[in-house]
Design a protein around this motif. Structure first.
Motif, PDB file in Angstrom:
ATOM      1  N   GLU A  90      38.989  14.969  -7.226  1.00 41.52           N
ATOM      2  CA  GLU A  90      37.540  14.822  -7.064  1.00 41.52           C
ATOM      3  C   GLU A  90      36.872  16.198  -7.030  1.00 41.52           C
ATOM      4  O   GLU A  90      37.031  16.977  -7.953  1.00 41.52           O
ATOM      5  N   THR A  91      36.157  16.516  -5.972  1.00 48.87           N
ATOM      6  CA  THR A  91      35.375  17.754  -5.889  1.00 48.87           C
ATOM      7  C   THR A  91      36.235  18.997  -6.074  1.00 48.87           C
ATOM      8  O   THR A  91      35.801  19.975  -6.687  1.00 48.87           O
ATOM      9  N   SER A  92      37.448  18.973  -5.566  1.00 48.81           N
ATOM     10  CA  SER A  92      38.297  20.165  -5.612  1.00 48.81           C
ATOM     11  C   SER A  92      38.687  20.570  -7.027  1.00 48.81           C
ATOM     12  O   SER A  92      39.106  21.711  -7.249  1.00 48.81           O
ATOM     13  N   SER A  93      38.581  19.678  -7.985  1.00 50.79           N
ATOM     14  CA  SER A  93      38.889  20.022  -9.376  1.00 50.79           C
ATOM     15  C   SER A  93      37.613  20.253 -10.193  1.00 50.79           C
ATOM     16  O   SER A  93      37.678  20.429 -11.398  1.00 50.79           O
ATOM     17  N   ARG A  94      36.468  20.288  -9.504  1.00 48.26           N
ATOM     18  CA  ARG A  94      35.184  20.430 -10.200  1.00 48.26           C
ATOM     19  C   ARG A  94      34.310  21.480  -9.510  1.00 48.26           C
ATOM     20  O   ARG A  94      33.130  21.266  -9.292  1.00 48.26           O
ATOM     21  N   ASN A  95      34.901  22.589  -9.141  1.00 46.49           N
ATOM     22  CA  ASN A  95      34.121  23.665  -8.552  1.00 46.49           C
ATOM     23  C   ASN A  95      34.441  24.979  -9.244  1.00 46.49           C
ATOM     24  O   ASN A  95      35.311  25.042 -10.104  1.00 46.49           O
ATOM     25  N   SER A  96      33.739  26.041  -8.875  1.00 44.19           N
ATOM     26  CA  SER A  96      33.859  27.322  -9.575  1.00 44.19           C
ATOM     27  C   SER A  96      35.107  28.100  -9.205  1.00 44.19           C
ATOM     28  O   SER A  96      35.415  29.108  -9.856  1.00 44.19           O
ATOM     29  N   GLU A  97      35.815  27.686  -8.163  1.00 37.40           N
ATOM     30  CA  GLU A  97      37.019  28.369  -7.683  1.00 37.40           C
ATOM     31  C   GLU A  97      36.733  29.810  -7.250  1.00 37.40           C
ATOM     32  O   GLU A  97      37.612  30.670  -7.267  1.00 37.40           O
ATOM     33  N   VAL A  98      35.495  30.062  -6.833  1.00 42.13           N
ATOM     34  CA  VAL A  98      35.107  31.403  -6.386  1.00 42.13           C
ATOM     35  C   VAL A  98      35.334  31.531  -4.884  1.00 42.13           C
ATOM     36  O   VAL A  98      34.992  30.632  -4.110  1.00 42.13           O
ATOM     37  N   LEU A  99      35.916  32.662  -4.474  1.00 42.83           N
ATOM     38  CA  LEU A  99      36.022  33.018  -3.066  1.00 42.83           C
ATOM     39  C   LEU A  99      34.880  33.987  -2.777  1.00 42.83           C
ATOM     40  O   LEU A  99      34.950  35.173  -3.106  1.00 42.83           O
ATOM     41  N   HIS A 100      33.811  33.468  -2.182  1.00 45.39           N
ATOM     42  CA  HIS A 100      32.613  34.272  -1.966  1.00 45.39           C
ATOM     43  C   HIS A 100      32.827  35.296  -0.859  1.00 45.39           C
ATOM     44  O   HIS A 100      33.611  35.092   0.074  1.00 45.39           O
ATOM     45  N   ALA A 101      32.115  36.408  -0.966  1.00 43.43           N
ATOM     46  CA  ALA A 101      32.290  37.506  -0.013  1.00 43.43           C
ATOM     47  C   ALA A 101      31.656  37.210   1.337  1.00 43.43           C
ATOM     48  O   ALA A 101      32.144  37.680   2.365  1.00 43.43           O
ATOM     49  N   GLY A 102      30.539  36.451   1.369  1.00 43.64           N
ATOM     50  CA  GLY A 102      29.951  36.072   2.649  1.00 43.64           C
ATOM     51  C   GLY A 102      28.541  36.539   2.895  1.00 43.64           C
ATOM     52  O   GLY A 102      28.077  36.533   4.044  1.00 43.64           O
ATOM     53  N   MET A 103      27.811  36.909   1.841  1.00 37.07           N
ATOM     54  CA  MET A 103      26.448  37.413   2.044  1.00 37.07           C
ATOM     55  C   MET A 103      25.371  36.354   1.847  1.00 37.07           C
ATOM     56  O   MET A 103      24.193  36.632   1.989  1.00 37.07           O
ATOM     57  N   HIS A 104      25.779  35.133   1.539  1.00 34.45           N
ATOM     58  CA  HIS A 104      24.792  34.097   1.225  1.00 34.45           C
ATOM     59  C   HIS A 104      24.356  33.277   2.442  1.00 34.45           C
ATOM     60  O   HIS A 104      23.320  32.616   2.395  1.00 34.45           O
ATOM     61  N   TYR A 105      25.136  33.290   3.515  1.00 33.59           N
ATOM     62  CA  TYR A 105      24.905  32.345   4.607  1.00 33.59           C
ATOM     63  C   TYR A 105      24.212  32.987   5.803  1.00 33.59           C
ATOM     64  O   TYR A 105      24.305  34.199   6.036  1.00 33.59           O
ATOM     65  N   GLU A 106      23.537  32.140   6.564  1.00 33.91           N
ATOM     66  CA  GLU A 106      22.775  32.587   7.728  1.00 33.91           C
ATOM     67  C   GLU A 106      23.691  33.258   8.750  1.00 33.91           C
ATOM     68  O   GLU A 106      24.700  32.691   9.157  1.00 33.91           O
ATOM     69  N   PRO A 107      23.353  34.479   9.182  1.00 30.76           N
ATOM     70  CA  PRO A 107      24.190  35.157  10.185  1.00 30.76           C
ATOM     71  C   PRO A 107      24.342  34.322  11.452  1.00 30.76           C
ATOM     72  O   PRO A 107      23.395  33.702  11.925  1.00 30.76           O
ATOM     73  N   GLY A 108      25.553  34.299  11.966  1.00 30.54           N
ATOM     74  CA  GLY A 108      25.833  33.533  13.171  1.00 30.54           C
ATOM     75  C   GLY A 108      26.240  32.100  12.910  1.00 30.54           C
ATOM     76  O   GLY A 108      26.684  31.404  13.829  1.00 30.54           O
ATOM     77  N   SER A 109      26.115  31.633  11.670  1.00 30.60           N
ATOM     78  CA  SER A 109      26.481  30.254  11.344  1.00 30.60           C
ATOM     79  C   SER A 109      27.984  30.152  11.103  1.00 30.60           C
ATOM     80  O   SER A 109      28.667  31.142  10.809  1.00 30.60           O
ATOM     81  N   LEU A 110      28.506  28.926  11.243  1.00 31.94           N
ATOM     82  CA  LEU A 110      29.921  28.715  10.957  1.00 31.94           C
ATOM     83  C   LEU A 110      30.229  28.961   9.480  1.00 31.94           C
ATOM     84  O   LEU A 110      31.323  29.427   9.135  1.00 31.94           O
ATOM     85  N   LYS A 111      29.272  28.643   8.607  1.00 32.55           N
ATOM     86  CA  LYS A 111      29.493  28.907   7.181  1.00 32.55           C
ATOM     87  C   LYS A 111      29.723  30.393   6.940  1.00 32.55           C
ATOM     88  O   LYS A 111      30.604  30.778   6.162  1.00 32.55           O
ATOM     89  N   ALA A 112      28.922  31.231   7.596  1.00 36.36           N
ATOM     90  CA  ALA A 112      29.081  32.672   7.433  1.00 36.36           C
ATOM     91  C   ALA A 112      30.433  33.131   7.959  1.00 36.36           C
ATOM     92  O   ALA A 112      31.150  33.906   7.307  1.00 36.36           O
ATOM     93  N   LYS A 113      30.797  32.649   9.144  1.00 33.77           N
ATOM     94  CA  LYS A 113      32.064  33.065   9.762  1.00 33.77           C
ATOM     95  C   LYS A 113      33.249  32.668   8.904  1.00 33.77           C
ATOM     96  O   LYS A 113      34.136  33.487   8.623  1.00 33.77           O
ATOM     97  N   TRP A 114      33.273  31.400   8.470  1.00 32.69           N
ATOM     98  CA  TRP A 114      34.447  30.929   7.752  1.00 32.69           C
ATOM     99  C   TRP A 114      34.459  31.344   6.294  1.00 32.69           C
ATOM    100  O   TRP A 114      35.515  31.330   5.660  1.00 32.69           O
ATOM    101  N   CYS A 115      33.319  31.734   5.761  1.00 33.93           N
ATOM    102  CA  CYS A 115      33.318  32.306   4.415  1.00 33.93           C
ATOM    103  C   CYS A 115      34.027  33.652   4.429  1.00 33.93           C
ATOM    104  O   CYS A 115      34.875  33.937   3.583  1.00 33.93           O
ATOM    105  N   VAL A 116      33.695  34.485   5.428  1.00 32.28           N
ATOM    106  CA  VAL A 116      34.305  35.815   5.528  1.00 32.28           C
ATOM    107  C   VAL A 116      35.769  35.712   5.955  1.00 32.28           C
ATOM    108  O   VAL A 116      36.669  36.257   5.298  1.00 32.28           O
ATOM    109  N   ASP A 117      36.027  35.010   7.056  1.00 37.75           N
ATOM    110  CA  ASP A 117      37.406  34.899   7.556  1.00 37.75           C
ATOM    111  C   ASP A 117      38.282  34.079   6.620  1.00 37.75           C
ATOM    112  O   ASP A 117      39.451  34.420   6.378  1.00 37.75           O
ATOM    113  N   GLY A 118      37.721  32.982   6.097  1.00 37.89           N
ATOM    114  CA  GLY A 118      38.498  32.087   5.239  1.00 37.89           C
ATOM    115  C   GLY A 118      38.904  32.727   3.933  1.00 37.89           C
ATOM    116  O   GLY A 118      40.009  32.472   3.422  1.00 37.89           O
ATOM    117  N   ARG A 119      38.029  33.565   3.363  1.00 36.32           N
ATOM    118  CA  ARG A 119      38.395  34.245   2.111  1.00 36.32           C
ATOM    119  C   ARG A 119      39.646  35.088   2.312  1.00 36.32           C
ATOM    120  O   ARG A 119      40.579  35.044   1.499  1.00 36.32           O
TER     121      ARG A 119
END
Length: 208
Positions: A90-119
């Motif tokens: 499903e979704t996992s085979s239909r995405n860009s496969e990009v590991l983003h650096a972490g500058m797109h998300y609101e500071p302090g949000s979980l998205k920001a934290k896990w984008c940086v740490d998760g990458r």
């Protein structure tokens, strides 16, 4: 029709959920699924649905498989339920496969934290398991002067999120790298990477 995959140490098995009722009527019988001929022929065995599990994970995409891999590494018995007969359909085979650096998300949000740490966690996993990945970098450009405030805001977010390697470049400098890109100015993100999503999911499945 859903498929159940049992994740026990280094084994992933599957069966159609439609056989569950029959298995309950005959709890001592073992059922072979026509959807898992490859799994069965590889010696992974049949499925006994009259078993008990610690956790049920819904979805055999990259997130579900990563969760299952982590839980099984802690000795838990995990059941993965998915409506497809293959992983990541499903979704996992239909995405860009990009590991983003972490500058797109609101500071302090979980998205920001896990984008940086998760990458970084994914990259370390790829290195250990031999999964294909590449640090390609990325340009984020302003077409004209009116878009400069958006680049400034992105730089502030990046600093707040702990992304410290971004560089601001002039349009002329960007054009030296990419002749077909017309920009007034831009940001170079050297940490942005890409990963082979299929190999990543297969590595999680194998570790289950």
């Amino acid at each position: 029709q859903y498929v159940m995959r049992t994740a026990t140490k280094c084994q992933t098995r599957a069966m159609p959920l439609s056989t569950l009722g029959a298995a309950r009527r005959h709890p001592t019988r073992r059922y072979h699924s026509p959807h898992i001929a490859e799994s069965l022929s590889s010696g992974k065995g049949s499925v006994n649905v009259d078993e008990r599990y610690d956790v049920v994970v819904v979805g055999a995409g990259v997130i579900g498989l990563a969760i299952a891999q982590k839980l099984t590494s802690r000795g838990m018995r995990v059941l993965i339920v998915d409506r497809r007969t293959v992983i990541g359909a499903e979704t996992s085979s239909r995405n860009s496969e990009v590991l983003h650096a972490g500058m797109h998300y609101e500071p302090g949000s979980l998205k920001a934290k896990w984008c940086v740490d998760g990458r970084q966690m994914i990259i370390e996993h790829c290195i250990r398991k031999g999964v294909r990945w590449e640090k390609t970098g990325k340009f984020i450009v302003a077409r004209d002067e009116s878009q400069i405030p958006e680049l400034d805001a992105m730089m502030r977010r990046a600093e707040a999120n702990g992304v410290e390697d971004l560089r601001v470049l002039s349009g002329g400098r960007i054009n030296e790298y990419e002749k077909n890109v017309m920009a007034f100015a831009g940001i170079w993100s050297p940490s942005t990477s890409i990963v082979d999503g299929r190999q990543l999911m297969e590595s999680f499945e194998y570790d289950c």
